[in-house]
Design a protein around this motif. Structure first.
Motif, PDB file in Angstrom:
ATOM      1  N   ALA A 110      -4.792  18.873   2.592  1.00  0.00           N
ATOM      2  CA  ALA A 110      -3.888  17.789   3.008  1.00  0.00           C
ATOM      3  C   ALA A 110      -2.496  18.289   3.369  1.00  0.00           C
ATOM      4  N   PHE A 111      -1.987  19.292   2.661  1.00  0.00           N
ATOM      5  CA  PHE A 111      -0.626  19.790   2.928  1.00  0.00           C
ATOM      6  C   PHE A 111      -0.534  20.479   4.293  1.00  0.00           C
ATOM      7  N   PHE A 140      -3.235  20.943  -6.905  1.00  0.00           N
ATOM      8  CA  PHE A 140      -2.143  21.328  -6.007  1.00  0.00           C
ATOM      9  C   PHE A 140      -2.588  22.470  -5.093  1.00  0.00           C
ATOM     10  N   MET A 141      -3.274  23.451  -5.659  1.00  0.00           N
ATOM     11  CA  MET A 141      -3.738  24.604  -4.877  1.00  0.00           C
ATOM     12  C   MET A 141      -4.736  24.170  -3.803  1.00  0.00           C
ATOM     13  N   LYS A 142      -5.620  23.238  -4.148  1.00  0.00           N
ATOM     14  CA  LYS A 142      -6.596  22.755  -3.171  1.00  0.00           C
ATOM     15  C   LYS A 142      -5.918  21.943  -2.074  1.00  0.00           C
ATOM     16  N   LEU A 160       0.840  -1.196   0.000  1.00  0.00           N
ATOM     17  CA  LEU A 160       0.000   0.000   0.000  1.00  0.00           C
ATOM     18  C   LEU A 160       0.877   1.248   0.000  1.00  0.00           C
ATOM     19  N   TYR A 161       0.289   2.348  -0.398  1.00  0.00           N
ATOM     20  CA  TYR A 161       1.019   3.612  -0.515  1.00  0.00           C
ATOM     21  C   TYR A 161       0.252   4.716   0.188  1.00  0.00           C
ATOM     22  N   SER A 162       0.968   5.632   0.837  1.00  0.00           N
ATOM     23  CA  SER A 162       0.343   6.773   1.503  1.00  0.00           C
ATOM     24  C   SER A 162       0.624   8.047   0.712  1.00  0.00           C
ATOM     25  N   HIS A 163      -0.436   8.713   0.276  1.00  0.00           N
ATOM     26  CA  HIS A 163      -0.251   9.988  -0.408  1.00  0.00           C
ATOM     27  C   HIS A 163       0.013  11.109   0.598  1.00  0.00           C
TER      28      HIS A 163
END
Length: 312
Positions: A246-247, A239-241, A171-174
């Protein structure tokens, strides 16, 4: 429907395609649909009825025919072999909406009685861990063919097509932008949807010995398509959202971008798109488009406007 003699595809506009649903009932509510869509996908029930219901019917017919062919093969060899899943590949550029498409297909296909157990396998889990990518100097080439453990992916697909009852996959985590220690468990699936930018790619090495490709395991493949400038706009908007959502999480690999102003964030996103994602699109993703059985083309509003189905 347009049927160009010299094209390997039949082309449908949205109206023509929607008529092929053959009155397949809508099993999703607007609330369910919203839970399946990505950050910037705004898919209505009408769009689902026009595009995804006919697609669900088509894939059901293919999967049913596949099951019948499996039975015929058992009859021919005189023994009953293990059930193996029908595997669907979903490919396309970063930000084109592959994950949303895969999730909606999964939800609709699982409503058909002949194949209720549908799983999604994303190729992100088969990326090499960041530590290995950094060691090899290719962390900025995530998503390019060399950033994936293709042998591991082929092993998982091989296990699925061998009828193995339980198959595990990474599995991968974004959020952390890295492979996780825990694994996905796929148990006795009827259908598996394999989603990722790389799934229709073929190795470029010039070897004389036969090679196995990821797409060799597919029974049907879909390419989600959009114009280059549209994809760039979607990537930047996403990216802006994410900068505002999330960022903001301190655990996020991209937390460093959370304090950028609009102009700075737009420039960073545009730079990442041009240096990495556009290059990967040109070199490795778009050239695989015509290997797909079905091409779904989106317009600027994230709505599908043209559908290309490969002739048989």
């Amino acid at each position: 429907m347009q049927n160009n003699t010299f094209s390997p595809y039949m082309m449908f506009n949205k109206q023509e395609w929607s008529e092929l649903s053959n009155n397949v009932p809508m099993t999703l509510s607007q609330e369910q649909l919203e839970s399946l869509t990505g950050v910037q996908d705004h898919i209505t029930l009408q769009e689902t009825a026009d595009i995804y219901l006919p697609l669900s019917r088509l894939l059901n017919l293919y999967a049913t025919a596949y099951q019948q062919l499996h039975t015929v093969t058992d009859t021919f060899i005189g023994q009953q072999t293990k059930k193996v899943p029908f595997i669907i590949g979903v490919a396309g550029s970063v930000a084109v909406g592959k994950s949303t498409t895969a999730r909606i297909i999964k939800e609709l296909l699982s409503q058909w009685k002949s194949h209720p157990n549908v799983d999604i396998l994303t190729t992100d889990g088969f990326l090499y861990p960041n530590a290995i990518l950094e060691e090899r100097g290719i962390l900025n080439r995530k998503g390019f063919p060399q950033s994936y453990d293709i042998k591991k992916l082929l092993k998982v697909l091989g296990d699925l097509k061998s009828g193995k009852d339980i198959v595990t996959a990474p599995l991968y985590s974004h959020l952390t932008y890295d492979v996780l220690e825990e694994e996905q468990v796929i148990e006795d699936p009827d259908i598996v949807i394999v989603e990722g930018v790389n799934v229709l790619q073929t190795p470029k090495q010039k070897k004389k010995t036969p090679q196995t490709f990821v797409s060799d395991f597919f029974d049907f493949s879909i390419y989600i398509d959009a114009e280059e400038d549209t994809l760039e706009s979607w990537y930047i908007n996403r990216f802006m959202k994410l900068r505002d959502t999330a960022f903001q999480d301190e655990r996020s690999y991209f937390h460093k971008y959370s304090t950028l102003n609009d102009e700075e964030a737009h420039q960073v996103a545009k730079d990442i798109w041009e240096r990495i994602n556009l290059k990967n699109l040109y070199e490795n993703i778009e050239p695989t488009k015509t290997r797909a059985d079905l091409i779904l083309h989106k317009d600027y509003d994230h709505l599908f406007d043209e559908i290309y189905l490969r002739k048989i």
